[in-house]
Write an enzyme that holds these catalytic residues in place. Structure first.
Site, PDB file in Angstrom:
ATOM      1  NE  ARG A 153      -9.520   6.150   5.114  1.00  0.00           N
ATOM      2  CZ  ARG A 153      -9.319   5.477   4.124  1.00  0.00           C
ATOM      3  NH1 ARG A 153      -7.939   4.736   4.284  1.00  0.00           N
ATOM      4  NH2 ARG A 153     -10.019   5.127   3.322  1.00  0.00           N
ATOM      5  CG  ASP A 189      -2.980   3.209   1.796  1.00  0.00           C
ATOM      6  OD1 ASP A 189      -3.979   4.177   1.523  1.00  0.00           O
ATOM      7  OD2 ASP A 189      -3.401   2.322   2.315  1.00  0.00           O
ATOM      8  CG  ASP A 208      -3.598   2.071   7.061  1.00  0.00           C
ATOM      9  OD1 ASP A 208      -3.719   3.239   7.752  1.00  0.00           O
ATOM     10  OD2 ASP A 208      -3.661   2.088   5.949  1.00  0.00           O
ATOM     11  CG  ASP A 238      -1.947  -0.954   1.271  1.00  0.00           C
ATOM     12  OD1 ASP A 238      -2.083  -1.594   0.134  1.00  0.00           O
ATOM     13  OD2 ASP A 238      -2.506  -1.410   2.138  1.00  0.00           O
TER      14      ASP A 238
END
Ligand SMILES: *[C@@H]1O[C@H](CO)[C@@H](O)[C@H](O)[C@H]1NC(C)=O
Length: 285
Positions: free
Chosen positions: A282, A226, A230, A202
């Site tokens: 996010r 990205d 995460d 990613d």
């Protein structure tokens, strides 16, 4: 969610499930939250005229020791929240990164960061000097490792960055992680005895995939392809603390899909991070 820049936030996120899922290490998450509050209260109580305390229980745990550099592994006892039990490379040898270049994803050279992180034994990884490490492929970590950037200015930048996949007990502290790119369609070693084919990644700063007992503290993260950090695919028992995040679109993803039921048991503590300028979304999602 609109987040003003230059705002320090403390979030305690509980991802609870009504059924008991085995990947959840903590059955009573409220107790963990109470313990976090207690340690913050305790740290604040110790703020005093002649005290080195800051009120941040993580920092006060090790920074008040003038000999911290000879007691580096004490850091492993300083986490709070769901990632508190991440021991990293505690009780392992100290491994010193001396070589910032020469990244060989399949046959890592002794002295490089990659050689340290793939080993089977616990290692506490430190850096001989300031350095910028531009990796050729994802840095795939093995369990029981600490990457401890204290005392040096260390950048992992300009190439693929850190992948924590199906391993546990990782501490990453004091590293500048930025301008991370996608890697892949290449062979990458993940342990002394195994390497394998990686598809295109990613381009995350720190990708946690099925990882547990992870603590990311005091890193600065920015401008990756990205996510900055995460955590997906059954990852749990994570603390993300004291990080400084700037100039990035998709900052933090906790679970990639509502229909992936294993992630309903995800337990993450997000505390004392600085969500700085130039962030878009996010924070976290
Ligand atoms: C922490 O301090 C606050 C404010 O004094 C108090 O309301 C709270 O109950 C304390 N929490 C714990 C767990 O000690």
């Amino acid at each position: 969610m609109a987040i003003p820049s230059l705002l320090s936030l403390i979030f305690f996120f509980l991802f609870l499930t009504s059924t008991l899922i085995s990947s959840s290490p903590v059955e009573d998450p409220e107790l963990v939250v109470q313990e976090v509050h207690r340690s913050i209260n305790e740290s604040r109580r110790n703020l005093g005229y002649l005290s080195c305390g800051t009120g941040n229980p993580i920092d006060d745990c090790w920074r008040c020791d003038p000999n911290w550099a000879s007691n580096r592994q004490r850091l492993a006892d300083c986490a709070i929240g769901f990632g508190k039990n991440a021991i990293g490379g505690r009780n392992g040898k100290i491994y010193v990164v001396t070589d910032s270049g020469n990244d060989d994803p399949v046959t890592p050279k002794p002295g490089t960061l990659r050689y340290g992180v793939i080993q089977s034994e616990p290692l506490w990884i430190i850096f001989a000097r300031d350095m910028v490490i531009q990796l050729k492929e994802e840095l795939i970590m093995n369990s029981f490792k600490t990457i401890d950037g204290r005392g040096a200015s260390v950048h992992i930048a300009g190439g693929p960055c850190i992948t924590i996949q199906y391993v546990s007990n990782i501490i990453i502290h004091g590293i500048n992680i930025h301008d991370c790119k996608q890697g892949g369609n290449a062979m990458v070693r993940d342990s002394p005895g195994h390497y394998g084919w990686r598809t295109i990644s990613d381009g995350d700063g720190v990708s946690i995939f099925g990882g547990s007992h992870i603590w990311v503290d005091h890193c600065s993260l920015s401008n990756c392809v990205d996510g900055l950090i995460d955590a997906i695919m059954g990852s749990t028992a994570i603390t993300i603390s004291n990080n400084y995040m700037t100039h990035h679109d998709k900052v933090m993803l906790l679970g990639h899909s509502d229909s992936y039921t294993k992630d309903t048991g995800m337990q993450v503590t997000i505390a004392f991070n600085h969500f700085g300028e130039g962030l878009v979304q996010r924070m976290p999602r």
